[in-house]
Design a protein around this motif. Structure first.
Motif, PDB file in Angstrom:
ATOM      1  N   GLY A  30       0.818  -1.216   0.000  1.00  0.00           N
ATOM      2  CA  GLY A  30       0.000   0.000   0.000  1.00  0.00           C
ATOM      3  C   GLY A  30       0.847   1.259   0.000  1.00  0.00           C
ATOM      4  O   GLY A  30       0.551   2.222  -0.714  1.00  0.00           O
ATOM      5  N   ALA A  31       1.913   1.252   0.795  1.00  0.00           N
ATOM      6  CA  ALA A  31       2.806   2.413   0.839  1.00  0.00           C
ATOM      7  C   ALA A  31       3.543   2.578  -0.482  1.00  0.00           C
ATOM      8  O   ALA A  31       3.724   3.695  -0.968  1.00  0.00           O
ATOM      9  CB  ALA A  31       3.800   2.284   1.988  1.00  0.00           C
ATOM     10  N   ALA A  32       3.965   1.470  -1.073  1.00  0.00           N
ATOM     11  CA  ALA A  32       4.661   1.536  -2.368  1.00  0.00           C
ATOM     12  C   ALA A  32       3.730   2.085  -3.452  1.00  0.00           C
ATOM     13  O   ALA A  32       4.127   2.937  -4.249  1.00  0.00           O
ATOM     14  CB  ALA A  32       5.190   0.159  -2.758  1.00  0.00           C
ATOM     15  N   LEU A  33       2.489   1.613  -3.460  1.00  0.00           N
ATOM     16  CA  LEU A  33       1.523   2.116  -4.439  1.00  0.00           C
ATOM     17  C   LEU A  33       1.183   3.578  -4.181  1.00  0.00           C
ATOM     18  O   LEU A  33       0.993   4.353  -5.126  1.00  0.00           O
ATOM     19  CB  LEU A  33       0.259   1.262  -4.428  1.00  0.00           C
ATOM     20  N   GLY A  34       1.141   3.972  -2.909  1.00  0.00           N
ATOM     21  CA  GLY A  34       0.911   5.372  -2.566  1.00  0.00           C
ATOM     22  C   GLY A  34       2.032   6.258  -3.085  1.00  0.00           C
ATOM     23  O   GLY A  34       1.788   7.369  -3.574  1.00  0.00           O
ATOM     24  N   PHE A  35       3.271   5.774  -2.983  1.00  0.00           N
ATOM     25  CA  PHE A  35       4.412   6.514  -3.523  1.00  0.00           C
ATOM     26  C   PHE A  35       4.257   6.695  -5.030  1.00  0.00           C
ATOM     27  O   PHE A  35       4.456   7.787  -5.563  1.00  0.00           O
ATOM     28  CB  PHE A  35       5.723   5.797  -3.193  1.00  0.00           C
ATOM     29  N   VAL A  36       3.900   5.627  -5.726  1.00  0.00           N
ATOM     30  CA  VAL A  36       3.714   5.693  -7.177  1.00  0.00           C
ATOM     31  C   VAL A  36       2.620   6.700  -7.521  1.00  0.00           C
ATOM     32  O   VAL A  36       2.778   7.519  -8.434  1.00  0.00           O
ATOM     33  CB  VAL A  36       3.403   4.306  -7.767  1.00  0.00           C
ATOM     34  N   ASP A  37       1.509   6.674  -6.794  1.00  0.00           N
ATOM     35  CA  ASP A  37       0.419   7.626  -7.036  1.00  0.00           C
ATOM     36  C   ASP A  37       0.887   9.067  -6.822  1.00  0.00           C
ATOM     37  O   ASP A  37       0.576   9.959  -7.622  1.00  0.00           O
ATOM     38  CB  ASP A  37      -0.769   7.347  -6.125  1.00  0.00           C
ATOM     39  N   ARG A  70       8.320  18.807  -4.486  1.00  0.00           N
ATOM     40  CA  ARG A  70       8.185  17.776  -3.457  1.00  0.00           C
ATOM     41  C   ARG A  70       6.922  16.953  -3.703  1.00  0.00           C
ATOM     42  O   ARG A  70       5.898  17.477  -4.121  1.00  0.00           O
ATOM     43  CB  ARG A  70       8.107  18.432  -2.081  1.00  0.00           C
ATOM     44  N   LEU A  71       7.019  15.659  -3.423  1.00  0.00           N
ATOM     45  CA  LEU A  71       5.850  14.796  -3.505  1.00  0.00           C
ATOM     46  C   LEU A  71       4.969  15.016  -2.289  1.00  0.00           C
ATOM     47  O   LEU A  71       5.469  15.299  -1.199  1.00  0.00           O
ATOM     48  CB  LEU A  71       6.274  13.316  -3.538  1.00  0.00           C
ATOM     49  N   LYS A  72       3.677  14.872  -2.461  1.00  0.00           N
ATOM     50  CA  LYS A  72       2.753  14.953  -1.330  1.00  0.00           C
ATOM     51  C   LYS A  72       2.837  13.670  -0.519  1.00  0.00           C
ATOM     52  O   LYS A  72       2.876  12.577  -1.083  1.00  0.00           O
ATOM     53  CB  LYS A  72       1.314  15.162  -1.815  1.00  0.00           C
ATOM     54  N   ARG A  73       2.909  13.803   0.784  1.00  0.00           N
ATOM     55  CA  ARG A  73       2.898  12.699   1.753  1.00  0.00           C
ATOM     56  C   ARG A  73       4.149  11.821   1.739  1.00  0.00           C
ATOM     57  O   ARG A  73       4.225  10.850   2.484  1.00  0.00           O
ATOM     58  CB  ARG A  73       1.654  11.822   1.578  1.00  0.00           C
ATOM     59  N   TYR A  74       5.098  12.098   0.880  1.00  0.00           N
ATOM     60  CA  TYR A  74       6.338  11.318   0.829  1.00  0.00           C
ATOM     61  C   TYR A  74       7.513  12.285   0.796  1.00  0.00           C
ATOM     62  O   TYR A  74       7.458  13.293   0.084  1.00  0.00           O
ATOM     63  CB  TYR A  74       6.366  10.401  -0.400  1.00  0.00           C
ATOM     64  N   PRO A  75       8.583  12.002   1.533  1.00  0.00           N
ATOM     65  CA  PRO A  75       9.703  12.950   1.628  1.00  0.00           C
ATOM     66  C   PRO A  75      10.680  12.864   0.452  1.00  0.00           C
ATOM     67  O   PRO A  75      11.888  12.722   0.629  1.00  0.00           O
ATOM     68  CB  PRO A  75      10.369  12.550   2.950  1.00  0.00           C
TER      69      PRO A  75
END
Length: 108
Positions: A30-37, A70-75
């Protein structure tokens, strides 16, 4: 206004692959897919309005035209240059990395 093509360099693709693998291993699919999104959303924004990225790192590194977003929700930050017919993505780096050193790495 037509969106420009996003063209990641090899090191940018490697950065993304490493981030996806890290999130998959450490936090799950889920976190990996969130990063991709988040990455895809940032790419869409950059493609539509490349000039909105921050020139701060470009000035600090002496790289005219280099911008970041910057990406949202990911650093993570996307580093790119707006070209006439595309957006040239140099790197996708974690904010805690040594950004000046990473930006000097040759593109393989």
């Amino acid at each position: 206004m037509t969106a420009k093509r996003i063209v990641p360099r090899e090191l940018a693709r490697q950065d993304v692959d490493e981030a996806i693998q890290y999130y998959a291993d450490e936090a799950g699919e889920g976190a990996a897919l969130g990063f991709v999104d988040a990455l895809e959303q940032a790419y869409r924004l950059i493609a539509a309005r490349p000039a909105t990225g921050s020139p701060l790192h470009g000035h600090a590194l002496g790289l005219p035209g280099l911008r970041s977003r910057r990406l949202k929700r990911y650093p993570y930050m996307i580093f790119y240059i707006d070209r006439d017919d595309h957006v040239d993505v140099w790197r996708v780096l974690h904010e805690q990395r040594d950004i000046p050193a990473r930006m000097r790495e040759p593109d393989r």
